[in-house]
Every structure is written in structure tokens, then in C-alpha cells.
Design an enzyme around this catalytic site. Structure first.
Site, PDB file in Angstrom:
ATOM      1  N   ARG A 185      11.442   8.578   0.689  1.00  0.00           N
ATOM      2  CA  ARG A 185      10.364   8.541   1.673  1.00  0.00           C
ATOM      3  C   ARG A 185      10.888   8.712   3.106  1.00  0.00           C
ATOM      4  O   ARG A 185      10.100   8.885   4.030  1.00  0.00           O
ATOM      5  CB  ARG A 185       9.620   7.212   1.553  1.00  0.00           C
ATOM      6  CG  ARG A 185       8.958   7.026   0.195  1.00  0.00           C
ATOM      7  CD  ARG A 185       8.627   5.575  -0.083  1.00  0.00           C
ATOM      8  NE  ARG A 185       7.605   5.048   0.800  1.00  0.00           N
ATOM      9  CZ  ARG A 185       6.300   5.050   0.547  1.00  0.00           C
ATOM     10  NH1 ARG A 185       5.858   5.573  -0.577  1.00  0.00           N
ATOM     11  NH2 ARG A 185       5.440   4.544   1.389  1.00  0.00           N
ATOM     12  N   GLU A 196      10.102   2.635   5.087  1.00  0.00           N
ATOM     13  CA  GLU A 196      11.438   3.200   4.925  1.00  0.00           C
ATOM     14  C   GLU A 196      11.815   4.145   6.062  1.00  0.00           C
ATOM     15  O   GLU A 196      12.984   4.188   6.491  1.00  0.00           O
ATOM     16  CB  GLU A 196      11.537   3.924   3.579  1.00  0.00           C
ATOM     17  CG  GLU A 196      11.522   3.001   2.371  1.00  0.00           C
ATOM     18  CD  GLU A 196      10.125   2.618   1.925  1.00  0.00           C
ATOM     19  OE1 GLU A 196       9.999   1.849   0.949  1.00  0.00           O
ATOM     20  OE2 GLU A 196       9.147   3.108   2.544  1.00  0.00           O
ATOM     21  N   LYS A 234      -2.335 -14.287  -5.087  1.00  0.00           N
ATOM     22  CA  LYS A 234      -1.367 -13.616  -5.946  1.00  0.00           C
ATOM     23  C   LYS A 234      -0.929 -14.575  -7.047  1.00  0.00           C
ATOM     24  O   LYS A 234      -0.559 -15.712  -6.783  1.00  0.00           O
ATOM     25  CB  LYS A 234      -0.164 -13.174  -5.106  1.00  0.00           C
ATOM     26  CG  LYS A 234       0.679 -12.086  -5.730  1.00  0.00           C
ATOM     27  CD  LYS A 234       1.697 -11.553  -4.725  1.00  0.00           C
ATOM     28  CE  LYS A 234       2.499 -10.409  -5.311  1.00  0.00           C
ATOM     29  NZ  LYS A 234       3.483  -9.881  -4.357  1.00  0.00           N
TER      30      LYS A 234
END
Length: 654
Positions: free
Chosen positions: A413, A385, A299
Site C-alpha cells: 500500500r 502505511e 468488540k
């Protein structure tokens, strides 16, 4: 910028003399014309373009730098857009945009009227699926692959998903179903955590590239057919050979889980070795059934500040290209997120029951200090979530006071969990909803414009929004003592600059606050719209229009006594909210008036119409939808250009 040791990029004054290959690429067809040895230069130029642009516009930097080679390899091997690439979340699709005809407009990234920061089907035929929330790619790709099978189309569908998104249950639901349906589906697992040792990774990469050779696959199938033909023991021999192969792969690679889900697991593959990637993908595209290719990436690859601190460079505003330091904001005021985090640490010191939960966003939700001070009372559940909410419900059942800190858009969600697991049992869970209202440059998928509508109809749930950062502190303190569920939504960005009270106090649930007194108009404002409403009331005085301005504060319960009395005293009502008009705060006011027989009072609702709001700065978007002081004042003046309101209603006590 130039390449230096380790493949990193630094800034230099002189411009590169080498001809830019990127300037010749307007589609993947142009990319395919290049020789393999030219592709590293393309990767370098893509990184330069992405870094330079994001420094000016802000955006997701580290995720995009990590997938440059993977993006090149995908478009080099597959026939896009006939072959479909679905980018999970989509915040890593900048190189994809640059290679698919959007280079000339790339400087407009995330700007109002410009390119979206996420894949968008309306923007390009190369964007196969609109994304913005995580863990949807496998399910969407499986649907496309199944449709292509039914239509007898021999095209490939590729889902690119990060290891972080793999923490969500939906990703595994998609994997489970894909293994059962056994359609031709390729899943690329972009693993940027570097959790597998280099030696094992190198060996596995070699095996995966070589074992996908078409000739070897053909021999393997012929051998299986031969074994099955052996009278009496053929099937037993075939199963033994298959078991031996899988045991060997499981021993050398981390693919046992995916093999159990009936995926053909290949990898890990070095994600920044274009030759390895292209060879692997070129062989994979000829295989059938569900395949998972495990790719290791770094990353922030190629930009030293992002490699050293990928978390800070995941998503950021404008920054100094040479140093990586963020450019100073115009406002030096603390953000709502910071105030929330500081207040939660203070409250946790006073109440041992308080625990904090987030879904892979401790930085974004302001919980970093809480994690440092109370590591045993902090829970990062990953991008889950639904689990976060039900996990909080379990904590609440045992007498704790969980605070679930999420962005407004991501609580969507977990709607069923809020309803079924928290509200149905009337459990004391606090929902701290950051980024409520207009969010800005991340666009449609991230605007927090639906929470008032999808929360206020749930029984037992209190829904409120502070007018400023100090009121946020008091509402948090109030929520901690409330013996039931409560949602507090607050905006993205800096506070308004009010002084913070030395002591926290409880705000009576459902109480409104009258801020200005007038006779001509009643302005009912909520949350981030309160201070613009006050400014609008001041502006209206120039037109001899006096307004009563109310910080309604609570959407549920409403302050019925105060609001009905004020409504009866005024001939016109203007409601203001950063939420969709359908089912929102203004709707609640209309319902209140109707249910109590106050008919005939004109009510104008300032809110977001029935549209998805595009990307752009908060200032631009608020102005577009009339939610700034200028827009509120204009709506009020328009009110008075219409026929006069009915006579003020005489109303009794409530």
C-alpha cells in the site's frame, strides 16, 4: 453454550432445547420472515456458531462478535444481494456468511478448499467486493453507487467501515469525493471504541431514529420550499434554519466532521439494539445523497474472554472454548516475530537513534515490548502505511534510524512512498517485513508473495531474507549500520530451532553462504526455503545426486562472484523462493547469468506461478507449490530426467 448475565456466553454440557432459528435461514429472505422479537435469538445462535467454529479453525473472533446485530439488521432491512453491502477489511463478515447460504460449509472456514475468511465474490453473490486490506469500502461503494446512478438503477449501496479503518487516508479520500458527487451512498461507521458517553449516545440515537422518519423529512423539505418562496428574504431564512439545525446536531453529536464533508450524519446508534438499528436503517434507506450512520458496538460482544481482551481475540488460532486459552502449538520454538521484537529492544538499548514505527499492529509485528521499554521512540500511526513510510523518511532525514515494521502484504500500500520518499533520497530506513512468503489461512489478500518483485528493482534498496531466526538478528544488526534503505523479509510462524549467537555480527551486504558442496546440481535458496533445500539435498543423495546448496541471503545486491563461479561449475541450477516467479529471485539469477554471458546453463525456478494463492495452512500450500523438501527434491529429480545439461562452463575470476 448458554446465555448468562450480561448477554455473555458460557459452555455447558447439555444441548440447547430451544429450536434453532438459524437452521431455518438459508438466505436473507428467510431472515425477513421472522418477527422482530425473534431476532435476538438469531443473534445468540450466530454468536454460538461463530465462537464454536473459530475455536476449531482459528480466525477473527472479536470483530465478528461485535457486528452480529448490525449484520442481522442490514439483511433484514435491505434487499441483498440487489442492494450491495461492502465490508471494509472483511474480517467481520462471518455472520454475513452464515445468513447468506453458507451455514452448512461454515465449519470449513479458512481451511484449504473451504470458505474464505473474507468476502469473496467468487464464493457468493452476496459478497459484493473482495476485501482483506482496510479502508477500501467507501471508494468501492461510491464507484458502485455512481454506476447504479448512470444505469438508472434504484438500488442501495452500503459500506460498513470500522473506526480503525477510518484512520487511513483512503477512507477520507472516499468520503471527500462522495460528498462532492452527492450520490446515494450509505456509510455505516462501526465504532467499537465506546468513546462517546452513554447519555449523549442515547439522546443522539433517539434523535437520529426519529429525524429520519419519512414524514418528517417530507415536512422539512416542504418547509424549505416555503422559506425559499418568501419574497426578498426567503433564501436568508432557509440558510439560517439550516445553520441552526446543523449547529444543534453538532452540539449534540460528534458528526460535525462528516457534515463538513457533505454527509448527512446520523447517530450514534446503539449497535446491539436490534429495534434501534432496524428502525434507523429502515428510515435511512429512503433518504437520498451521502449518509453516514454512526453505530456503537462492543468488540467481542457476547463472549467474556473476547470482551475482556478484544486485542488478543481479534485474530487468533484455535482456542479452548470454555477458558478462551489458546490451544498449545505443536512447536514451542519462538516465532520470527518474537525474535525480531526481542532483538529490536536489545539494539535500541545500544543505539539511541533507533525508533520503531508500525501501522496499527504493535502486537502482530512484535513491538509490544519495544513500546513498553521505549514509549517515546515508538510510533503507532494507525492504518496508514503510506504515512508510516514517509514519516520514517522524515525521521531519517534528521539522523534517526527508523524501523518500519509491517506485514509484507501491507507494504504494498506504500509502494510509491518507498520509491519516492525513501529510496530516491537514499535514506537509512529499515523495512522489517513480517509474513513474507506463504502466510496461510488468511488467503489471497494476505500472502506475502510479491515483495521481492516489487522491491528489488528500486535503486539504492538492499533486499534480503534470513535463513533462520538467528540470521534475522544479525541482519537487523547489519541494517542498523547501513547508511541507506534496506528491507528484511521473514516468514510467519516459528523459527527453525537454531541456537542464538551470544553476540551479533555484521553480515557483508550481498554475501551468500555455501552450505553444502556437490557436483551435479546447484540449489540457490532464499529465506524460508533454505532449510527445506538442505533437506532436499540430503534426500537427493539417495539417488546419487550431489548438490551444492547456497543460502543466497540477498536478492539485491547478489553475490555475483560466488554465484557466477558456482554457476560455471555446475550443469544445472535450481532456484527456490517463496515469491511469485515473475520478477523475483529466480528472475534475478537469470538476469545475472545473461548479463555476464553465461548462456546455455539450464535454470529451473521453483516459485509461485502467475496466480493468487488461496487460503490454507502453510504446510499444505508449500506442498501444493513444491516449496517443501519433498517438492524441491522432486523438481531436482525431474531436472535429471530431462536431457543432460550442457558442459560445465569454464569461467574466470570475478
Amino acid at each position: 453454550m448458554e446465555k448468562i448475565e450480561g448477554g455473555l456466553i458460557k459452555v455447558r454440557d447439555s444441548k440447547p432445547t430451544k429450536r434453532r432459528l438459524l437452521d431455518t435461514i438459508n438466505s436473507p429472505a428467510d431472515l425477513k420472515k421472522l418477527a422482530l422479537e425473534q431476532l435476538p435469538q438469531v443473534a445468540q445462535e450466530l454468536r454460538q456458531q461463530i465462537i464454536g467454529t473459530v475455536a476449531q479453525t482459528g480466525g477473527h473472533l472479536a470483530p465478528n462478535l461485535g457486528v452480529v446485530e448490525l449484520t442481522i439488521a442490514l439483511h433484514y432491512v435491505f434487499d441483498t444481494p440487489r442492494d450491495k453491502i461492502i465490508w471494509d477489511v472483511g474480517h467481520q463478515a462471518y455472520a454475513h456468511k452464515l445468513l447468506t447460504g453458507r451455514q452448512k460449509n461454515f465449519h470449513t472456514l479458512r481451511q484449504f478448499g473451504g470458505l474464505s475468511g473474507f468476502p469473496k465474490r467468487a464464493e457468493s453473490p452476496y459478497d459484493s467486493f473482495d476485501t482483506g486490506h482496510s479502508s477500501t469500502s467507501i471508494s468501492a461503494a461510491l464507484g458502485m453507487a455512481t454506476a447504479k446512478c448512470l444505469k438508472k438503477e434504484k438500488r442501495r449501496v452500503i459500506a460498513v467501515i470500522g473506526d480503525g479503518s477510518m484512520t487511513a487516508g483512503m477512507a477520507f479520500e472516499g468520503l471527500n469525493n462522495a460528498g462532492d458527487l452527492h450520490k446515494d451512498l450509505i456509510v455505516i461507521l462501526n465504532d467499537n471504541e465506546m468513546s462517546i458517553s452513554s447519555n449523549v449516545g442515547a439522546l443522539s440515537s433517539f434523535l437520529s431514529r426519529k429525524l429520519t422518519k419519512r414524514a418528517l423529512v417530507y415536512v422539512k423539505r416542504q418547509f424549505e420550499n416555503f422559506l425559499k418562496s418568501v419574497p426578498g428574504i426567503g433564501d436568508d431564512l432557509r440558510l439560517l434554519a439550516k445553520k441552526s439545525e446543523e449547529s444543534f446536531k453538532a452540539f449534540l453529536t460528534p458528526g460535525m466532521l462528516f457534515e463538513a464533508l457533505k454527509f448527512n450524519y446520523l447517530g450514534p446508534v446503539a449497535g446491539h439494539r436490534l429495534d434501534h438499528l432496524i428502525e434507523t436503517l429502515d428510515n435511512v434507506k429512503h433518504l437520498s445523497g451521502p449518509i453516514l450512520v454512526h453505530v456503537l458496538t462492543t468488540k467481542g460482544k457476547g463472549y467474556e474472554p473476547a470482551e475482556c481482551d478484544p486485542t488478543s481475540f481479534h485474530g487468533l488460532g484455535c482456542f479452548n472454548l470454555e477458558t478462551g486459552e489458546p490451544k498449545k502449538s505443536v512447536s514451542a520454538l519462538p516465532s520470527y516475530t518474537e525474535i525480531f521484537g526481542e532483538t529490536l529492544v536489545k539494539l535500541a538499548a545500544e543505539d539511541q537513534r533507533l525508533v520503531a514505527i508500525t501501522a496499527a499492529m504493535p502486537d502482530g509485528t512484535g513491538l509490544v515490548d519495544f513500546r513498553l521499554h521505549y514509549p517515546q521512540r515508538f510510533f503507532d500511526v494507525g492504518i496508514c502505511e503510506q504515512h508510516a513510510v514517509t514519516f520514517a523518511a522524515g525521521l531519517a532525514v534528521e539522523g534517526l534510524r527508523p524501523v518500519v515494521a509491517l506485514y509484507s502484504t501491507f507494504l504494498q500500500r506504500a509502494y510509491d512512498q518507498v520509491l519516492h520518499d525513501v529510496c530516491l533520497q537514499n535514506l537509512p530506513v529499515i523495512f522489517a517485513l513480517d509474513r513474507g512468503g506463504v502466510v496461510g489461512e488468511d488467503g489471497e489478500t494476505h500472502q506475502g508473495l510479491f515483495d521481492l518483485s516489487y522491491l528489488r528493482h528500486l535503486p539504492n534498496l538492499v533486499v534480503c531474507a534470513p535463513k533462520d531466526e538467528d540470521e534475522l538478528r544479525h541482519l537487523l544488526y547489519t541494517a542498523l549500520s547501513h547508511n541507506g534503505p534496506i528491507a528484511i523479509r521473514y516468514p510467519r510462524g516459528s523459527g527453525v530451532g537454531v541456537s542464538l549467537s551470544p553476540a551479533l555480527c555484521k553480515i557483508p551486504l550481498g554475501s551468500a553462504e555455501v552450505l553444502t558442496q556437490g557436483h551435479d546440481l546447484l540449489i540457490l535458496a532464499l529465506g524460508a526455503t533454505v532449510h527445506p533445500a538442505l533437506a532436499a539435498a540430503e534426500e537427493l543423495l539417495k539417488d546419487n545426486i550431489t548438490a551444492t546448496t547456497v543460502n543466497t541471503r540477498f536478492v539485491k545486491p547478489l553475490d555475483q562472484s560466488t554465484l557466477l563461479t558456482l554457476a560455471a561449475q555446475h550443469g544445472r541450477i535450481l532456484t527456490v523462493e517463496e515469491n511469485v516467479a515473475l520478477g523475483g529471485f529466480g528472475s534475478a539469477i537469470l538476469e545475472l547469468l545473461n548479463d555476464h554471458g553465461l548462456h546455455g546453463i539450464p535454470v529451473k525456478r521453483l516459485a509461485i506461478p502467475d496466480v493468487f494463492v488461496e487460503h490454507g495452512s502453510q504446510k499444505i500450500l508449500r506442498h501444493k507449490f513444491g516449496l517443501d523438501a519433498e517438492g524441491i527434491a522432486a523438481a531436482a529429480r525431474d531436472f535429471f530426467d530431462q536431457p543432460a545439461a550442457v558442459k560445465k562452463v569454464v569461467w574466470g575470476n570475478f
